[in-house]
Design a protein around this motif. Structure first.
Motif, PDB file in Angstrom:
ATOM      1  N   ASN B  40       0.792  -1.331  -0.165  1.00  0.00           N
ATOM      2  CA  ASN B  40       0.041   0.122   0.011  1.00  0.00           C
ATOM      3  C   ASN B  40       0.861   1.190  -0.014  1.00  0.00           C
ATOM      4  OD1 ASN B  40      -2.294  -1.705   0.097  1.00  0.00           O
ATOM      5  ND2 ASN B  40      -2.234  -1.778   2.162  1.00  0.00           N
ATOM      6  N   GLY B  41       1.779   1.148  -0.756  1.00  0.00           N
ATOM      7  CA  GLY B  41       2.656   2.238  -0.946  1.00  0.00           C
ATOM      8  C   GLY B  41       3.833   2.361  -0.119  1.00  0.00           C
ATOM      9  N   GLU B  42       3.882   1.785   1.169  1.00  0.00           N
ATOM     10  CA  GLU B  42       5.133   1.942   2.097  1.00  0.00           C
ATOM     11  C   GLU B  42       5.939   0.341   1.812  1.00  0.00           C
ATOM     12  OE1 GLU B  42       5.463   4.230   4.385  1.00  0.00           O
ATOM     13  OE2 GLU B  42       3.366   5.311   3.700  1.00  0.00           O
ATOM     14  N   PHE B  43       7.336   0.953   2.043  1.00  0.00           N
ATOM     15  CA  PHE B  43       8.264  -0.076   1.939  1.00  0.00           C
ATOM     16  C   PHE B  43       8.044  -0.860   3.171  1.00  0.00           C
ATOM     17  CE2 PHE B  43      10.430   2.507  -1.245  1.00  0.00           C
ATOM     18  CZ  PHE B  43      10.769   1.426  -2.171  1.00  0.00           C
ATOM     19  N   VAL B  44       8.191  -2.220   3.088  1.00  0.00           N
ATOM     20  CA  VAL B  44       8.389  -3.048   4.260  1.00  0.00           C
ATOM     21  C   VAL B  44       9.473  -3.567   4.341  1.00  0.00           C
ATOM     22  CG1 VAL B  44       7.372  -5.291   5.376  1.00  0.00           C
ATOM     23  CG2 VAL B  44       5.910  -3.694   3.427  1.00  0.00           C
ATOM     24  N   LYS B  45      10.128  -3.651   5.856  1.00  0.00           N
ATOM     25  CA  LYS B  45      11.396  -4.010   6.109  1.00  0.00           C
ATOM     26  C   LYS B  45      11.539  -5.651   5.997  1.00  0.00           C
ATOM     27  CE  LYS B  45      13.975  -0.692   8.305  1.00  0.00           C
ATOM     28  NZ  LYS B  45      15.361  -0.593   8.952  1.00  0.00           N
ATOM     29  N   THR B  46      12.589  -6.200   5.543  1.00  0.00           N
ATOM     30  CA  THR B  46      12.607  -7.810   5.154  1.00  0.00           C
ATOM     31  C   THR B  46      12.265  -8.586   6.588  1.00  0.00           C
ATOM     32  OG1 THR B  46      14.950  -7.543   5.523  1.00  0.00           O
ATOM     33  CG2 THR B  46      14.269  -7.836   3.208  1.00  0.00           C
ATOM     34  N   ASP B  47      12.528  -7.812   7.852  1.00  0.00           N
ATOM     35  CA  ASP B  47      12.309  -8.498   9.146  1.00  0.00           C
ATOM     36  C   ASP B  47      10.977  -8.619   9.267  1.00  0.00           C
ATOM     37  OD1 ASP B  47      15.278  -8.289   9.298  1.00  0.00           O
ATOM     38  OD2 ASP B  47      15.075  -6.926  10.712  1.00  0.00           O
ATOM     39  N   ASP B  58      -5.330  -5.324  -0.449  1.00  0.00           N
ATOM     40  CA  ASP B  58      -4.143  -4.769  -0.246  1.00  0.00           C
ATOM     41  C   ASP B  58      -3.388  -4.570  -1.871  1.00  0.00           C
ATOM     42  OD1 ASP B  58      -3.834  -4.189   2.266  1.00  0.00           O
ATOM     43  OD2 ASP B  58      -2.873  -5.933   2.839  1.00  0.00           O
ATOM     44  N   ASN B  59      -2.569  -3.363  -1.635  1.00  0.00           N
ATOM     45  CA  ASN B  59      -1.727  -3.432  -3.034  1.00  0.00           C
ATOM     46  C   ASN B  59      -0.257  -3.792  -2.864  1.00  0.00           C
ATOM     47  OD1 ASN B  59      -0.543  -2.051  -5.240  1.00  0.00           O
ATOM     48  ND2 ASN B  59      -1.888  -0.411  -5.455  1.00  0.00           N
TER      49      ASN B  59
END
Lengths: 404, 70
Positions: B40-47, B58-59
């Motif tokens: 949804n436009g936000e980077f997700v940390k791999t952790d 969800d996008n």
């Protein structure tokens, strides 16, 4: 289910249509796909291999194994440790920026900073203590560089201490001599670099390097926005994407698939080799101490506590002894039967080398003194031979050189 | 469950809670270290891939960074 690193090292995550139990060697320089797939890969909409200079399945498997070892968010392999350090340095630096490096670092890295990067307007300032680092860190600092154990100074850098004062400057740690016993991510390192030629490989048949992004640094920091060029919008992966797409692909220091396969073979036994080498080194350092020699080994130096904490109870596999003169050192090295006189580290074979005339020969007298390289200094990288064979061999060599 | 993956609407099996990590497996992303993920436009940390549970509509954007040769 999560497995220990000892098990993970033996079992790479092999993806092979025929069920190969060992890493398959993909020697292809290029990979063919249908037109839409190739287009998608080029425009980053789809993952896939197209050209080995940028990515190769065998090299990727090695990158994945090193990454598992480090708990990183990604790893990029290079043709050598120096290619890895050069790429990281060039990515993070720009003209008029400063590298703050721990004193007495490896000669090749020293030369890169002083003789090459200075030519592009990058200054390197060396620090001896965290107090000194605190004083010199500034907005112009591009990155901080340290080695887990200095070579041949045997100086142990307290990485956690550096991480605690580094502010928003990336901390790059060369962990070449301490894989498996040191985890950069948990100690606060941002980038870990390796010469994979050494302990990771261990067998002396491959030259390679690697860069691991530990995931600790927020690359959204604006100080690197221009360095990341078109990749600055990749969030946490911006550093890795830039490193691979520009500094690996365009500088060209890629690892060959054959080398990756060779290093992967070595890594299967990494856990056993590290332990055996370190235990042998402790045994020999104690022997030289008993003989009353001037031994430099972290267990018997002021770095004992830091080393024990940082390397999970180990002290590394390298030590130095000062035999007083070049003549005595030469006689001693030439009298050894098992250890080989050659410039490498962390091999299965024990190696002994006179430092001043070889690995430190490019340094000025002042620089040698600062690095602890005296005229009689012999560096010993301890392998996995029988420790009593080594002790007897060293004992005979000391007698022949009339040192004991 | 309906998700928008790289701009395309897709129905993804959701017999149990679907984490971002599981979606990477379902979508056959073989080398997660070669992809940056936006939710949804936000980077997700791999952790956080394991703990991030996806929901209807969800996008998700997979941004790969292993481009081509020359």
């Amino acid at each position: 289910m999560t497995f220990t690193k000892k098990s993970a090292l033996v079992h790479p995550m092999i993806l092979d249509q025929f069920g190969s139990a060992v890493p398959p060697l993909y020697k292809a320089t290029s990979f063919a796909h249908d037109a839409e797939s190739v287009s998608d890969i080029f425009s980053s909409k789809k993952a896939g291999f197209v050209y080995t200079r940028i990515g190769n399945p065998t090299v990727m498997l090695l990158e994945s194994q090193i990454n598992r070892l480090e708990d990183g968010i990604g790893t990029v392999a290079f043709s050598s440790g120096m290619a890895a350090i050069s790429a990281v340095s060039m990515l993070l630096c720009s003209s008029k920026k400063e590298i703050l490096a721990s004193s007495s670092i490896f000669g090749g890295t020293y030369s890169l900073f002083i003789n090459i990067l200075s030519h592009y307007g990058v200054k390197t300032v060396f620090f001896n203590s965290t107090d000194e680092l605190k004083r010199i860190i500034s907005d112009d600092t591009a990155f901080i560089f340290a080695e887990t154990i200095g070579n041949p100074s045997m100086k142990v850098t307290d990485i956690e201490e550096l991480a605690s004062i580094k502010k928003d400057v990336p901390l790059v740690v060369d962990a070449t001599v301490t894989p498996y016993i040191f985890n950069g991510k948990s100690r606060g390192a941002d980038i870990v670099v390796y010469s994979a030629t050494k302990m990771l490989s261990g067998h002396g048949r491959a030259v390679g390097g690697a860069v691991v992004d530990c995931g600790n640094y927020d690359w959204a920091n604006l100080r690197y926005k221009t360095s990341f060029a078109n990749y600055s919008d990749l969030g946490q992966m911006a550093f890795l994407a830039t490193l691979r797409q520009l500094y690996l692909a365009d500088l060209g220091g890629c690892m060959s698939p054959e080398t990756a396969e060779s290093i992967l073979t070595g890594m299967e036994t990494l856990a056993l080799r590290v332990k055996e080498s370190c235990e042998n080194a402790e045994f020999l350092a104690a022997f030289f101490e008993e003989k009353g020699l001037n031994v430099n080994y972290p267990k018997f130096s002021s770095y004992r506590q830091t080393a024990r904490r940082q390397f999970n109870g180990y002290y590394g596999s390298i030590l130095t002894i000062d035999l007083g003169s070049r003549e005595k050192a030469f006689k001693f090295v030439d009298s050894l039967k098992l250890p080989l006189d050659m410039p490498n580290l962390c091999d299965t074979r024990t190696m002994a080398i006179h430092a001043a005339s070889t690995i430190g020969s490019m340094l000025s007298e002042k620089e040698k003194a600062a690095s602890g390289i005296t005229s009689g200094l012999v560096r010993i990288s301890v392998g996995i031979e029988d420790k009593y064979d080594l002790k007897n061999d060293f004992s005979n060599a000391l007698s022949k050189a009339k040192i004991q | 469950m309906k998700l928008i993956i790289n701009g395309k609407e897709e129905n993804v099996a959701d017999n149990e809670q679907l984490s971002l990590s599981k979606l990477l497996t379902l979508k056959d992303v073989k080398f997660p270290q070669m992809v940056s993920v936006q939710l949804n436009g936000e980077f997700v940390k791999t952790d956080l891939y394991e703990s991030k549970i996806l929901k209807e509509n969800d996008n998700v954007e997979f941004l790969y960074f292993m481009g081509g040769g020359r």
